[in-house]
Design a protein around this motif. Sequence first.
Motif, PDB file in Angstrom:
ATOM      1  N   LEU A  56      -1.361  -9.570  24.090  1.00 41.64           N
ATOM      2  CA  LEU A  56      -2.477 -10.141  24.280  1.00 41.64           C
ATOM      3  C   LEU A  56      -2.317 -11.050  25.380  1.00 41.64           C
ATOM      4  O   LEU A  56      -1.199 -11.689  25.616  1.00 41.64           O
ATOM      5  N   GLY A  57      -3.654 -11.518  25.870  1.00 42.87           N
ATOM      6  CA  GLY A  57      -3.536 -12.587  27.081  1.00 42.87           C
ATOM      7  C   GLY A  57      -3.618 -13.634  26.477  1.00 42.87           C
ATOM      8  O   GLY A  57      -3.369 -14.126  25.269  1.00 42.87           O
ATOM      9  N   ASP A  58      -2.887 -14.929  27.216  1.00 42.72           N
ATOM     10  CA  ASP A  58      -2.604 -16.223  27.046  1.00 42.72           C
ATOM     11  C   ASP A  58      -4.061 -16.945  26.089  1.00 42.72           C
ATOM     12  O   ASP A  58      -3.897 -17.399  25.292  1.00 42.72           O
ATOM     13  N   GLY A  59      -5.227 -16.426  26.807  1.00 39.20           N
ATOM     14  CA  GLY A  59      -6.686 -17.024  26.002  1.00 39.20           C
ATOM     15  C   GLY A  59      -6.445 -16.374  24.664  1.00 39.20           C
ATOM     16  O   GLY A  59      -7.158 -16.955  23.845  1.00 39.20           O
ATOM     17  N   GLU A  60      -6.444 -15.182  24.586  1.00 39.15           N
ATOM     18  CA  GLU A  60      -6.422 -14.624  23.127  1.00 39.15           C
ATOM     19  C   GLU A  60      -5.466 -15.377  22.211  1.00 39.15           C
ATOM     20  O   GLU A  60      -5.816 -15.712  20.964  1.00 39.15           O
TER      21      GLU A  60
END
Length: 380
Positions: free
Chosen positions: A287-291
């Motif tokens: 997953l991305g950092d934001g997720e």
Amino acid sequence: MDPTRAPVGADDRPALSELRLSSFKSHRRAVLPLSPFTVFAGPSGSGKTSALQAYTALARLGGGERVGTAFPDASGCVPERARPDPQGRRGFRIGCTVDGPVGSVRLDVAVQAEPELRVVGERLTSGGQILLSTALRDPARRTVQAAWHTAGSVPVTRAPLPDDRLATALLPLRVAGKTVGQRLVLAAAEQVVVALRSVFACDPRPERMRVPVPLGAGRLHGGCGNLAEVLLRTREECGTRHAALIAASRAGCAGAVEDLAAQELTDGTVRAVLDRGALGITPVGRLGDGELRYLALALVLLTGPGVLDMEPVAEVLPALQAMTVLADGFDRCLDRRQVRELLSLAVRMGERGHVRLVGAVQDRAPAEGVAGVSVVDLGV
């Protein structure tokens, strides 16, 4: 029952209603109001992080920690333009107001950072009455002279206390509680200590959540690097809250989310995974950092002191304490939709009276659209 929709009753849980930065880093005579859900907004350099650092330091002092632990870089807390006195002394001043059963109680603390780190002054007041005061009388001694309200045959009791700890946190060990005045002092001190100790400071670090972690005590750290280990515990212990976490994950993560689980590996470690339904299992490391930050913050808001790595006051029932989440960089790596979802989740959980939130954001717009959230703009 949905754990985010519980009814609210009368709530006398101690909680901070104001943070005062009289002279701390870039702040001068700053009075920051705190609601159950507050975000500090403003551009870089406006003092958002330093405000949360002051709050965190007060929480550590309230927990009985030494001043050197609460302020590991005490000289960096001194306002840049502060000039030393003839003895070469410089310091800073912070404080807070705590509302609760006793009413509003003010705590103000003066810290000398140079040449020696020590608490040189403290005042605890309620209703305009000084309940406790300390002062440094002899710089050669590692004590301060303390005086607290007694209202007995002797109106005030005086005694030396250590200069490296918060006197308010030490009062229960020194005050007998035999007179009305002593009981008032103890009640006010307990109200402040309960509010300060019921704090969980977190700043999720995505890079730490991407790798498998060993099994441990199952308590979430401030950096949330052991997210997978904690998911293994919470999934087994509370199905209702886990279902709420899955629902929150669907709102904040791209793609389908059928389940959020922890997968034990052959080497004894555990990793967090998403069940994507027909698309199969996806390790959260993809997953991305934001997720990842979104998932960690949602888990924090949906759990409590028993799961988070914090030590509330054991002598006070959990139902009489309100946990405050301190989140620096609350919107870091998040889009506006994710920020709104997390703030809405915080408000729903706060309807139970058990969770409060103080966060720092760069963009105030998402917070302004969520009912119940107060924005304190430090850039003004």
